[in-house]
Design a protein around this motif. Structure first.
Motif, PDB file in Angstrom:
ATOM      1  N   ASP A 329      -6.357  -5.389  -5.077  1.00  0.00           N
ATOM      2  CA  ASP A 329      -5.934  -5.950  -3.793  1.00  0.00           C
ATOM      3  C   ASP A 329      -5.191  -7.250  -4.049  1.00  0.00           C
ATOM      4  O   ASP A 329      -5.731  -8.172  -4.658  1.00  0.00           O
ATOM      5  N   THR A 390      -0.209  -8.213   2.389  1.00  0.00           N
ATOM      6  CA  THR A 390      -1.352  -7.774   1.596  1.00  0.00           C
ATOM      7  C   THR A 390      -1.054  -6.381   1.075  1.00  0.00           C
ATOM      8  O   THR A 390      -0.514  -5.538   1.800  1.00  0.00           O
ATOM      9  N   ARG A 392      -2.407  -2.946  -1.431  1.00  0.00           N
ATOM     10  CA  ARG A 392      -3.471  -2.194  -2.103  1.00  0.00           C
ATOM     11  C   ARG A 392      -2.840  -1.386  -3.204  1.00  0.00           C
ATOM     12  O   ARG A 392      -1.914  -0.602  -2.973  1.00  0.00           O
TER      13      ARG A 392
END
Length: 446
Positions: A329, A390, A392
């Motif tokens: 992450d 953000t 992943r």
């Protein structure tokens, strides 16, 4: 077997990488040409070609911008499109210079040129003052942690070398730089066309008692010693000699080749391989010229480990006692460089050092408002936007905050379909760090 040769990490490296930036028609290419011309760094045949083209255009003097605008399309349009690299040297220092485009359409090229620069020379037109593109370039320099920022107030001759106008602009530049997190910033009044304060100080600015541009570039402090950072080594390839079966010297040889990203490594050092977390000891450091007892950034070497560990391209060999964390992450700050917008849910490739992994954009947190220097809520990032996202990742990477390391804290977002670069990224909340320069180490003071 050759004798091990100790290598002392050298603080002295007179090479300085600089990039120019600014808005369209601020005179970047002319300034670079003047810098090359007045420092006598132009070959005779280059100058002859520039003079010939200038005469064909009906000009009375050489158009020094032609020394850097190397593409035919650039010369025809009169604007810089690509990043033009030039090399020159003075008695005190050697330089690699990147002349970056000013048009907002080519901001991606400016990011490219500034990403490896030690200093950015940002030009503004004394008549126009600060523009949105000026603020964008200051933000890019701050986010990329460029060590030195020099703002050249160009075309000072077109305002009759007016001290009051220069002081007004210098104050505005100082305020904008502080708002955008530029910790150290110097302004210089210059005329690229007339050569004022480029190489030599000008008598037409008696109210300015600072150095010329070249004098300042020659005097800027050199980078910290390589030993100041922890050892980081992204593995580029695994070396198993093809003749190993026929040559007993290489029967069991296995080396890991790449470029040292940071720090110093010595034979006998304890290291860890990430993301696996396996530990080992440096058994040997090999180069084309033989073995070394130690090596430092940015040398390219092949490392041998004392243990048989599964190491592949994209792994990171780091100091065992100070290794970065492994994560899937990532919170990052990105400069979006693609025509299509970045939306939550977008699937991309993330390239970090020598490793490329699949990634999905979980969220677009916000984008930088260049006027207020604050992070504003946003649902997407458009071309040339700077924002926080953000991500992943499909597999883990050993990432560090960009504030800690420009090499292991940087990444690219890539289009999986065509391989095009979508964004330049920095691990961590670089926008907050940019707005709080007191949290950043001061790298120089003039």
């Amino acid at each position: 077997m050759s004798t091990l040769a100790p290598v002392t990490p050298a603080r002295q490296s007179t090479l300085l990488r600089l990039a120019t930036a600014g808005s369209v028609d601020d005179g970047k290419s002319t300034l670079v040409g003047r810098l090359l011309y007045d420092s006598k760094s132009v070959l005779a045949d280059q100058l002859d070609a520039v003079e010939r083209v200038s005469r064909d255009r009906g000009l009375n003097a050489p158009d020094l911008a032609l020394l850097t605008d190397g593409l035919r399309a650039e010369r025809e349009q009169g604007i810089t499109i690509d990043v033009a690299y030039r090399y020159f040297a003075t008695a005190k220092r050697s330089f690699i210079l990147a002349d970056c485009p000013g048009h907002v359409q080519y901001t991606r090229n400016t990011v490219t040129g500034a990403s490896t620069a030690d200093v950015v020379v940002l030009l503004i037109d004394a008549r126009k003052g600060l523009l949105e593109q000026t603020r964008r370039h200051l933000a890019v320099a701050s986010l990329l942690r460029v060590a030195h920022v020099i703002v050249a107030v160009n075309k000072i001759d077109l305002v009759d070398y007016d001290e009051a106008r220069y002081r007004e602009l210098a104050a505005q530049i100082s305020t904008a730089g502080a708002d955008l997190g530029v910790a150290n910033l110097v302004t210089i009044p210059v005329s690229a066309l007339e050569g004022a304060n480029i190489v030599d100080r000008s008598e037409k600015t008696p109210w300015y008692d600072g150095p010329s541009l070249l004098e300042l570039l020659e005097e800027l402090p050199q980078a910290d010693e390589p030993s100041a950072e922890s050892f980081r080594f992204p593995v580029q390839t695994v070396i198993r000699p093809q003749g190993a079966a026929r040559d007993p010297r290489y029967t069991d040889y296995r080396g890991y080749a790449g470029q040292i990203a940071a720090g110093v490594v010595r034979v006998g050092d304890q290291v860890v391989v990430l993301p696996s977390g396996k530990r080992s000891t440096i058994e040997g450091i090999d180069t084309a010229d033989g073995e070394l007892a130690e090596a430092f950034a940015p040398q390219s070497v092949t490392l041998r480990l004392s243990d048989e560990i599964d190491v592949t391209r994209g792994d990171l060999i780091a100091t065992a006692t100070d290794a970065p964390e492994v994560t899937q992450d990532v919170v990052g700050t990105v400069a979006w460089l693609a025509e299509r917008p970045l939306l939550p849910g977008s699937r991309v490739l993330l390239k970090h050092t020598t490793k490329t992994v699949q990634a999905v954009v979980r969220d677009v947190v916000g984008k930088l408002d260049l006027d207020s220097a604050t992070l504003e809520p946003a649902e997407r990032l458009e071309l040339n936007d700077i924002g926080r996202v953000t991500l992943r990742l499909a597999s883990p990477i050993a990432a560090e905050e960009y504030l800690v390391s420009r090499r292991t804290g940087a990444f690219l977002l890539i289009d999986a379909a065509d391989g095009g670069t979508l964004a330049a990224g920095m691990v961590g909340d670089a926008l907050s760090a940019a707005r709080n320069p007191e949290d950043r180490p001061v790298q120089y003071t003039i």
